[in-house]
Scaffold this motif. Structure first.
Motif, PDB file in Angstrom:
ATOM      1  N   GLY A  99       0.782  -1.232   0.000  1.00 23.79           N
ATOM      2  CA  GLY A  99       0.000   0.000   0.000  1.00 23.79           C
ATOM      3  C   GLY A  99       0.812   1.279   0.000  1.00 23.79           C
ATOM      4  O   GLY A  99       0.238   2.367   0.082  1.00 23.79           O
ATOM      5  N   ILE A 100       2.137   1.181  -0.117  1.00 25.29           N
ATOM      6  CA  ILE A 100       2.993   2.362   0.004  1.00 25.29           C
ATOM      7  C   ILE A 100       2.669   3.422  -1.036  1.00 25.29           C
ATOM      8  O   ILE A 100       2.793   4.625  -0.765  1.00 25.29           O
ATOM      9  N   ASN A 101       2.245   3.014  -2.230  1.00 29.59           N
ATOM     10  CA  ASN A 101       1.960   3.993  -3.293  1.00 29.59           C
ATOM     11  C   ASN A 101       0.641   4.726  -3.091  1.00 29.59           C
ATOM     12  O   ASN A 101       0.394   5.740  -3.753  1.00 29.59           O
ATOM     13  N   ARG A 102      -0.200   4.237  -2.186  1.00 32.07           N
ATOM     14  CA  ARG A 102      -1.523   4.837  -1.988  1.00 32.07           C
ATOM     15  C   ARG A 102      -1.605   5.696  -0.728  1.00 32.07           C
ATOM     16  O   ARG A 102      -2.665   6.244  -0.429  1.00 32.07           O
ATOM     17  N   ILE A 103      -0.507   5.803   0.006  1.00 33.67           N
ATOM     18  CA  ILE A 103      -0.514   6.584   1.236  1.00 33.67           C
ATOM     19  C   ILE A 103       0.566   7.649   1.181  1.00 33.67           C
ATOM     20  O   ILE A 103       1.473   7.592   0.354  1.00 33.67           O
ATOM     21  N   SER A 104       0.470   8.613   2.061  1.00 35.05           N
ATOM     22  CA  SER A 104       1.461   9.685   2.100  1.00 35.05           C
ATOM     23  C   SER A 104       2.703   9.220   2.853  1.00 35.05           C
ATOM     24  O   SER A 104       2.680   8.214   3.571  1.00 35.05           O
ATOM     25  N   ALA A 105       3.778   9.989   2.711  1.00 34.64           N
ATOM     26  CA  ALA A 105       5.024   9.664   3.412  1.00 34.64           C
ATOM     27  C   ALA A 105       4.816   9.745   4.928  1.00 34.64           C
ATOM     28  O   ALA A 105       5.352   8.921   5.680  1.00 34.64           O
ATOM     29  N   ALA A 106       4.035  10.717   5.387  1.00 42.91           N
ATOM     30  CA  ALA A 106       3.773  10.859   6.824  1.00 42.91           C
ATOM     31  C   ALA A 106       3.010   9.654   7.370  1.00 42.91           C
ATOM     32  O   ALA A 106       3.302   9.149   8.461  1.00 42.91           O
ATOM     33  N   THR A 107       2.022   9.187   6.609  1.00 43.40           N
ATOM     34  CA  THR A 107       1.264   8.001   7.024  1.00 43.40           C
ATOM     35  C   THR A 107       2.144   6.766   7.034  1.00 43.40           C
ATOM     36  O   THR A 107       2.058   5.933   7.944  1.00 43.40           O
ATOM     37  N   ALA A 108       3.022   6.647   6.036  1.00 47.01           N
ATOM     38  CA  ALA A 108       3.942   5.518   5.973  1.00 47.01           C
ATOM     39  C   ALA A 108       4.862   5.501   7.187  1.00 47.01           C
ATOM     40  O   ALA A 108       5.136   4.440   7.763  1.00 47.01           O
ATOM     41  N   GLN A 109       5.331   6.672   7.605  1.00 51.03           N
ATOM     42  CA  GLN A 109       6.208   6.745   8.772  1.00 51.03           C
ATOM     43  C   GLN A 109       5.460   6.339  10.044  1.00 51.03           C
ATOM     44  O   GLN A 109       5.994   5.605  10.879  1.00 51.03           O
ATOM     45  N   LEU A 110       4.223   6.805  10.181  1.00 50.86           N
ATOM     46  CA  LEU A 110       3.408   6.429  11.338  1.00 50.86           C
ATOM     47  C   LEU A 110       3.182   4.920  11.373  1.00 50.86           C
ATOM     48  O   LEU A 110       3.297   4.288  12.434  1.00 50.86           O
ATOM     49  N   LEU A 111       2.859   4.334  10.216  1.00 44.09           N
ATOM     50  CA  LEU A 111       2.636   2.890  10.153  1.00 44.09           C
ATOM     51  C   LEU A 111       3.911   2.115  10.478  1.00 44.09           C
ATOM     52  O   LEU A 111       3.860   1.040  11.086  1.00 44.09           O
ATOM     53  N   PHE A 112       5.049   2.661  10.084  1.00 47.76           N
ATOM     54  CA  PHE A 112       6.319   2.010  10.419  1.00 47.76           C
ATOM     55  C   PHE A 112       6.511   1.968  11.934  1.00 47.76           C
ATOM     56  O   PHE A 112       6.927   0.946  12.490  1.00 47.76           O
ATOM     57  N   TYR A 113       6.180   3.052  12.610  1.00 48.16           N
ATOM     58  CA  TYR A 113       6.333   3.079  14.061  1.00 48.16           C
ATOM     59  C   TYR A 113       5.327   2.138  14.740  1.00 48.16           C
ATOM     60  O   TYR A 113       5.649   1.500  15.749  1.00 48.16           O
ATOM     61  N   VAL A 114       4.122   2.054  14.185  1.00 47.51           N
ATOM     62  CA  VAL A 114       3.141   1.090  14.710  1.00 47.51           C
ATOM     63  C   VAL A 114       3.668  -0.328  14.518  1.00 47.51           C
ATOM     64  O   VAL A 114       3.579  -1.174  15.419  1.00 47.51           O
ATOM     65  N   PHE A 115       4.222  -0.590  13.333  1.00 50.48           N
ATOM     66  CA  PHE A 115       4.818  -1.893  13.067  1.00 50.48           C
ATOM     67  C   PHE A 115       5.922  -2.206  14.065  1.00 50.48           C
ATOM     68  O   PHE A 115       6.032  -3.334  14.562  1.00 50.48           O
ATOM     69  N   ALA A 116       6.767  -1.214  14.380  1.00 48.04           N
ATOM     70  CA  ALA A 116       7.859  -1.423  15.325  1.00 48.04           C
ATOM     71  C   ALA A 116       7.323  -1.816  16.698  1.00 48.04           C
ATOM     72  O   ALA A 116       7.898  -2.674  17.381  1.00 48.04           O
ATOM     73  N   ALA A 117       6.208  -1.192  17.116  1.00 47.10           N
ATOM     74  CA  ALA A 117       5.596  -1.545  18.398  1.00 47.10           C
ATOM     75  C   ALA A 117       5.038  -2.969  18.367  1.00 47.10           C
ATOM     76  O   ALA A 117       5.187  -3.728  19.331  1.00 47.10           O
ATOM     77  N   VAL A 118       4.399  -3.329  17.259  1.00 49.89           N
ATOM     78  CA  VAL A 118       3.862  -4.691  17.108  1.00 49.89           C
ATOM     79  C   VAL A 118       5.002  -5.705  17.133  1.00 49.89           C
ATOM     80  O   VAL A 118       4.895  -6.773  17.750  1.00 49.89           O
TER      81      VAL A 118
END
Length: 258
Positions: A99-118
């Motif tokens: 989904g990286i092409n359908r989201i903004s860079a800011a959203t991608a960074q937030l999701l990365f941090y959520v992934f790190a917590a998971v």
């Protein structure tokens, strides 16, 4: 002659601008990765603390002479929920990549941090299995190895792009073997997976670093700041996965168990 000098000056200025941009890009990659790593280990430590107790009154299951799992610990490590916890990071990786092409860079960074917590929740059991000193020691060893390999991948003039297909096949093989060994529980297979895994993710660290650098150089002239922002996040994810997997493999090989 003046025109030639002007061209040379312009070319030199352009090259310096690209070099400066590359340094900023790599700093963002390593910085984002480092924050993700801190989130992971903070989450793992916090969850492990909530999952274990020495008070029998709060115990849901006993795991040692004076150590017990709380109801949260029993849910995470002994119930069917453990499979969700185990495979959630893998689902996150595939989902973010798709989904990286359908989201903004800011959203991608937030999701990365959520992934790190998971991921932190997923690996939190290491604080139950291994000594704290052993975890810190292996983390330091992994950090030194990672930094050395990534620096080599960044500075080497050798084209190592050909490593990619072999390393990816190796990762697929490790995933399949690990899933199979969940049911077999063979220490010999786990040792082989860990030993091969260290080599594969060491190679991926150098390979991914060079690829991140080359991808930036290939797109730097296009001025697509949104793409470069997403590229930095995906680069952080790739190096994060290289680090965390190399750490886990080394911990399995050399960690001192409780």
């Amino acid at each position: 002659m003046a025109d030639v000098n002007t061209i040379r000056t312009t070319a030199g200025s352009r090259a310096a601008q690209i070099d400066e941009g590359l340094r900023a890009h790599m700093n963002k990659v390593y910085g984002t990765m480092s924050v993700g790593m801190l989130i992971t280990f903070a989450a793992a430590w916090a969850i492990s603390g909530l999952a274990v107790t020495t008070d029998p009154a709060l115990a849901a299951a006993q795991i040692g002479s004076d150590k017990y799992l709380t109801s949260l610990g029993a849910a995470l490590y002994m119930s069917p929920l453990k499979w969700v916890v185990m495979f959630a990071p893998l689902a996150f990786v595939f989902g973010l990549g798709a989904g990286i092409n359908r989201i903004s860079a800011a959203t991608a960074q937030l999701l990365f941090y959520v992934f790190a917590a998971v991921m932190g929740i997923s690996i939190s059991s290491i604080f139950l299995v291994f000594t704290g000193y052993s975890i810190a020691q292996i983390f330091l060893i992994t950090s030194i190895a990672f930094a050395s390999l990534s620096l080599w991948g960044y500075t080497t003039k050798k084209d190592i792009s050909g490593w990619g297909s072999f390393l990816i096949m190796g990762v697929v093989g490790l995933i399949v073997a690990s899933i199979v060994n969940i049911f077999l529980g063979s220490p010999a297979i786990m040792f082989a997976i860990s030993a091969l895994g260290v080599l594969i993710f060491a190679g991926l660290t150098a390979y991914d670093t060079q690829q991140i650098k080359n991808e930036y150089l290939a797109h730097a002239g296009q001025g697509d700041t949104e793409w470069l922002g997403k590229s930095a996040i995906m680069g952080s994810l790739r190096l994060y996965l290289d680090f965390i997997n190399m750490f886990m493999m080394l911990l399995q090989l050399f960690g001192n168990r409780e």
